[in-house]
Design a protein around this motif. Structure first.
Motif, PDB file in Angstrom:
ATOM      1  N   TRP A   1       0.818  -1.210   0.000  1.00 27.16           N
ATOM      2  CA  TRP A   1       0.000   0.000   0.000  1.00 27.16           C
ATOM      3  C   TRP A   1       0.853   1.262   0.000  1.00 27.16           C
ATOM      4  O   TRP A   1       0.374   2.342  -0.368  1.00 27.16           O
ATOM      5  N   LEU A   2       2.105   1.149   0.437  1.00 25.85           N
ATOM      6  CA  LEU A   2       2.944   2.332   0.633  1.00 25.85           C
ATOM      7  C   LEU A   2       3.892   2.610  -0.527  1.00 25.85           C
ATOM      8  O   LEU A   2       4.612   3.599  -0.487  1.00 25.85           O
TER       9      LEU A   2
ATOM     10  N   ALA B   1      -3.066 -10.453   2.188  1.00 23.44           N
ATOM     11  CA  ALA B   1      -2.181 -10.473   1.019  1.00 23.44           C
ATOM     12  C   ALA B   1      -2.969 -10.623  -0.273  1.00 23.44           C
ATOM     13  O   ALA B   1      -2.662  -9.967  -1.286  1.00 23.44           O
ATOM     14  N   ILE B   2      -3.999 -11.454  -0.274  1.00 18.82           N
ATOM     15  CA  ILE B   2      -4.816 -11.627  -1.483  1.00 18.82           C
ATOM     16  C   ILE B   2      -5.507 -10.326  -1.851  1.00 18.82           C
ATOM     17  O   ILE B   2      -5.448  -9.859  -3.004  1.00 18.82           O
TER      18      ILE B   2
ATOM     19  N   ILE C   1      -5.735  -5.321  -5.168  1.00 16.91           N
ATOM     20  CA  ILE C   1      -5.974  -3.870  -5.243  1.00 16.91           C
ATOM     21  C   ILE C   1      -4.750  -3.150  -5.778  1.00 16.91           C
ATOM     22  O   ILE C   1      -4.860  -2.194  -6.560  1.00 16.91           O
ATOM     23  N   ALA C   2      -3.561  -3.605  -5.388  1.00 16.61           N
ATOM     24  CA  ALA C   2      -2.339  -2.978  -5.896  1.00 16.61           C
ATOM     25  C   ALA C   2      -2.189  -3.192  -7.401  1.00 16.61           C
ATOM     26  O   ALA C   2      -1.730  -2.291  -8.122  1.00 16.61           O
ATOM     27  N   LEU C   3      -2.574  -4.368  -7.894  1.00 17.65           N
ATOM     28  CA  LEU C   3      -2.552  -4.588  -9.342  1.00 17.65           C
ATOM     29  C   LEU C   3      -3.519  -3.648 -10.054  1.00 17.65           C
ATOM     30  O   LEU C   3      -3.210  -3.096 -11.118  1.00 17.65           O
ATOM     31  N   TRP C   4      -4.692  -3.470  -9.474  1.00 17.37           N
ATOM     32  CA  TRP C   4      -5.676  -2.569 -10.067  1.00 17.37           C
ATOM     33  C   TRP C   4      -5.175  -1.132 -10.059  1.00 17.37           C
ATOM     34  O   TRP C   4      -5.385  -0.386 -11.032  1.00 17.37           O
ATOM     35  N   ARG C   5      -4.483  -0.719  -8.993  1.00 17.89           N
ATOM     36  CA  ARG C   5      -3.964   0.648  -8.934  1.00 17.89           C
ATOM     37  C   ARG C   5      -2.785   0.842  -9.881  1.00 17.89           C
ATOM     38  O   ARG C   5      -2.593   1.928 -10.435  1.00 17.89           O
TER      39      ARG C   5
ATOM     40  N   PRO D   1     -11.849  -3.959  -0.267  1.00 17.29           N
ATOM     41  CA  PRO D   1     -12.401  -3.244  -1.429  1.00 17.29           C
ATOM     42  C   PRO D   1     -12.800  -1.811  -1.120  1.00 17.29           C
ATOM     43  O   PRO D   1     -12.607  -0.913  -1.954  1.00 17.29           O
ATOM     44  N   LEU D   2     -13.332  -1.557   0.075  1.00 19.45           N
ATOM     45  CA  LEU D   2     -13.671  -0.187   0.443  1.00 19.45           C
ATOM     46  C   LEU D   2     -12.422   0.686   0.511  1.00 19.45           C
ATOM     47  O   LEU D   2     -12.426   1.839   0.026  1.00 19.45           O
ATOM     48  N   LEU D   3     -11.338   0.155   1.053  1.00 16.66           N
ATOM     49  CA  LEU D   3     -10.078   0.913   1.085  1.00 16.66           C
ATOM     50  C   LEU D   3      -9.528   1.108  -0.324  1.00 16.66           C
ATOM     51  O   LEU D   3      -8.897   2.130  -0.622  1.00 16.66           O
ATOM     52  N   GLY D   4      -9.758   0.112  -1.210  1.00 15.71           N
ATOM     53  CA  GLY D   4      -9.346   0.282  -2.594  1.00 15.71           C
ATOM     54  C   GLY D   4     -10.098   1.404  -3.275  1.00 15.71           C
ATOM     55  O   GLY D   4      -9.512   2.203  -4.015  1.00 15.71           O
TER      56      GLY D   4
END
Length: 791
Positions: A397-398, A446-447, A452-456, A780-783
């Motif tokens: 996330w960072l 991790a999943i 979410i990182a891939l989507w970002r 998902p909400l954090l994404g």
């Protein structure tokens, strides 16, 4: 673009590092624990040996004894006594002692009444007792060809389920067991004089109708006589309470929550425990002659090599991506000035940094899937490996070049604090199963974080039509999962997941889309023909989904889902009223909220004796006066005692630092201490001061989500185009609805543990071991929050 997140979030990074250092400290301080690697039983024939659940290292089978015996022909037999019934796996088929296939019966006796089984080719169980003829299809009981009426005092959900089962085919009927005992023939119950209700039952499992002894079978005669075509190797007639099965061909045995692999070599039976196994402080125990344990020490550091390899690769990739982000970030005092900073920003957000961030995200996702599969297979990764995986999941996330929003930063702090609490709980537990909560949370984190990182890193192109199709598909999938839970699941979910968590997110997004479209209409929409029907078309999906979700939640014997829905609906209505400048509606909603608070306060001073005798009345009575209910109220009293013993600085007087990694003591006996009463464990171990810090982080999370929603709402009001305004409003209402659900979870959880509200079964977000809540709702909400802040 603002400064890179790795540079701009140094205080957050320092706090996260401290929380993970405490986890490492707990692992280092954990005392040695021992468990049986194998249990060997040697019996001279003929002979027998009796073992208790403790002498087998079994968990969840207190009071149960297994009798292993050898007959004159050398065959091994198993007999049991006690509340837990072992499950045998033979040739891929499960057999539970005390349970028989009803289709193989000729007669069965319960108490003083004998039932004759009649042949039936429709898959039903047909039997008679001389006075009546009965048929049971796994959902409905027919007496003399007519469905039985509902039992007096049956709740309306139970009556609705009964009506559904009568009107629908058996393939979509909601399974309900047939219960024997009591004084009335009603619903799915056959009354028998002198037999307590629940002494025996027939239920459908795996396509078969199985007759089994119930929890109230003590002192009741239960026996069965098998037909001539039965393949059961059981003497006839056979007692269901004193059932015996041959062990030849059995590959595995499950007792309570412990599974054993069986091997029979040269007259010696070997049981290899797996799953949840009881722990011993020293490698010694008292065993009968002929029984021996092969000891092994619990390992917190060594585990599956594939899990360690993937977790290590993910950690290295996240570290490399973070270093690249730091190298690409703008530097203070750069002699080249803004031109060099602009180049670094472009490099950080272009394909120079994206492949590495994408590779790191993919590795984190793969490591999480591997860890989850290993845990599902009964061989979870080591606790240290799960710790490294969780650190990589938070680190991903960072590494994004955009600064992390305040709400997302608070969420990461809460995740780290929850992981510390779950690891502390796992090390304090009396068996190996307590660590699975920490391992499962790390794997799911991790999943979700990797996806979410891939989507970002590679955001797809979005359009209104595509989003509408995605929402429609998600709504349909959520509805199917909810229907599957009603048909085949129970309160714990279906397919090892809770569809309600995904349904809450989809419901919020669908409603946000409808409200965003509604806000885009012209001010004079009332004067144009056809807008009323358009409004119904827009709001109908959300109302339908809300109705179906409410019906599914009512199946649970708890009113907390309804409270959550009311809080969410009120928050969404208030958000719409404020955005549309409907001040009167906003004022009315505020008055309703104040009235609700006043109502709870008034109930707190009420007389419990005046409450009606019902399920919900009992809940309120337990809340007002726990001593009136020695069973349910004991949970409240245990939680209050645990919280009181924690004080301000925890039970050890050092904010829990002195007790990290050590046994938990009496607090581990608190029911649902890993879920609903996780805050009680936190207050007991770490004290009220640590809880206050946690409250601050939770308030920061909710405030960050609301602030982002307000910011997007204001931007949407001044957006030049319809698409931009619709997307900004969609994000605003979605964040507002998500904040309402999170705040509702926190309110109900703290209210339950601190006796502010009646006991309601809701996990605390991030702190409790709620895997579905974390994966399908919170992440998902954090994404959505991170993606909207990035835009």
């Amino acid at each position: 673009m603002r400064t890179g997140s790795v540079i701009g979030n140094r205080p957050l990074l320092a706090i996260l590092a401290m929380l993970f250092a405490l986890q490492v400290f707990a692992l280092l301080r954990a005392p040695a624990a021992w468990l049986p690697a194998a249990i060997t039983i040697g019996i001279d024939r003929p002979g027998a040996v009796t073992l208790s659940a403790g002498q087998l290292g079994a968990v969840g089978a207190t009071g149960t004894r297994l009798v292993f015996s050898r007959s004159a022909d050398g065959g091994w037999w198993l007999r049991t006594s006690g509340p837990a019934r072992p499950l045998l796996r033979r040739d891929g088929i499960d057999e539970r002692l005390g349970t028989v296939d009803a289709s193989t019966l000729r007669t069965f006796t319960i108490g003083g009444r004998t039932f004759d089984v009649r042949p039936d080719t429709t898959g039903m169980l047909a039997f008679a007792d001389g006075a009546s003829r009965w048929r049971f299809d796994g959902a409905t009981v027919f007496r003399d060809g007519t469905p039985q009426p509902p039992c007096p005092g049956a709740s309306w959900p139970a009556q609705a389920v009964a009506l559904w089962n009568r009107a629908t085919p058996a393939v979509v009927a909601i399974a309900r067991p047939l219960v024997f005992g009591g004084n009335l023939h009603c619903g799915n119950r056959i009354g028998i004089d002198g037999v307590d209700g629940g002494a025996a039952q027939v239920a459908r499992h795996g396509g078969q109708l199985l007759l089994s002894a119930g929890a109230a079978a003590s002192g009741t005669h239960l026996s069965a006589r098998f037909s001539s075509h039965s393949s059961m190797e059981i003497p006839a007639p056979a007692s269901l309470q004193d059932d015996a099965r041959r062990l030849d061909g059995v590959q595995a045995l499950t007792l309570g929550r412990t599974r054993y692999d069986l091997a029979l070599v040269r007259g010696v039976l070997t049981l290899a425990p797996a799953g949840r196994v009881a722990l011993n402080a020293f490698p010694e125990t008292v065993l009968p002659p002929g029984v021996a344990w092969q000891w092994r020490q619990r390992s917190l550091w060594l585990g599956d090599a594939a899990a360690w390899l993937l977790a290590g690769a993910a950690a290295l990739a996240v570290f490399a991506a973070a270093r690249l982000g730091r190298a690409m970030a703008p530097r203070r005092g750069n002699i080249l000035g803004p031109l060099a900073d602009a180049r670094r920003r472009r490099a950080a957000s272009s394909w120079t940094g994206r492949p590495l961030r994408g590779a790191a995200a993919a590795l984190v996702l793969a490591a999480g899937c591997t860890a989850l599969l290993l845990q599902r297979g009964g061989e979870p990764p080591a606790a240290a490996c799960s710790l490294l995986l969780a650190a990589s999941a938070l680190g991903i996330w960072l590494v994004h070049p955009a600064r992390l929003a305040a709400g997302a930063g608070a969420a990461l702090l809460l995740i780290a604090a929850g992981l510390l609490c779950q690891l502390n709980l796992g090390l304090a537990g009396p068996d190996t199963g307590w660590l699975r909560y920490h391992g499962k949370t790390a794997a799911l984190l991790a999943i979700g974080s990797g996806a979410i990182a891939l989507w970002r890193a590679f955001p797809p192109a979005v359009s209104q039509r595509r989003i509408e199709w995605l929402l429609a598909g998600a709504a349909g999938g959520a509805l199917l999962l909810l229907a599957a839970q009603v048909l085949w699941g129970d309160e714990t979910g279906v397919f090892d997941m809770q569809p309600v968590e995904a349904a809450k997110l989809v419901l919020t997004l669908l409603t946000a889309h409808c409200l965003a479209l509604r806000m885009g209409w012209h001010a004079d929409h009332r004067e144009r023909p056809g807008h009323g029907a358009r409004w119904l078309r827009l709001v109908a999906p959300a109302l339908l989904f809300l109705a179906l979700l409410g019906c599914a939640l009512v199946q649970v014997d708890d009113y907390s889902p309804l409270i959550l829905l009311l809080l969410w609906a009120g928050a969404m209505a208030l958000a719409w009223a404020l955005a549309a400048r409907r001040w009167l509606a906003a004022g009315l909603l505020g008055c309703v909220a104040l009235a609700g608070i006043a109502g709870v306060t008034a109930l707190r001073s009420g007389d419990p004796a005046q409450l009606p005798a019902s399920f919900y009345g009992d809940r309120f009575q337990v809340w007002l006066e726990p001593a009136r209910h020695p069973h349910t109220g004991q949970q409240v009293l245990q939680g209050a005692a645990a919280i009181a013993s924690g004080g301000w600085l925890g039970a050890d007087g050092m904010l829990g630092l002195a007790s990290l990694g050590h046994a938990g003591g009496d607090v581990m006996a608190l029911p649902a201490v890993q879920d609903d009463f996780a805050p009680a464990f936190l207050l007991h171990r770490h004290g009220l001061l640590a809880a206050l810090l946690l409250w601050c982080a939770q308030a920061l999370l909710v405030a960050g989500l609301v602030r982002a929603a307000v910011s997007h709402g204001r931007a949407g009001a001044g957006a030049p185009g319809f698409r931009q305004a619709w997307l900004l409003r969609l994000q605003a209402f979605a964040l507002c609805g998500g904040a309402a659900f999170v705040a509702g979870h926190l309110l109900l959880s703290w209210g339950t543990n601190l006796a502010i509200l009646p006991v309601m079964g809701q996990p605390m977000s991030f702190l409790s071991a709620g895997g579905s809540h974390l994966l399908f709702f919170l992440l998902p909400l954090l994404g959505v929050h991170a993606g909207s802040s990035q835009e």
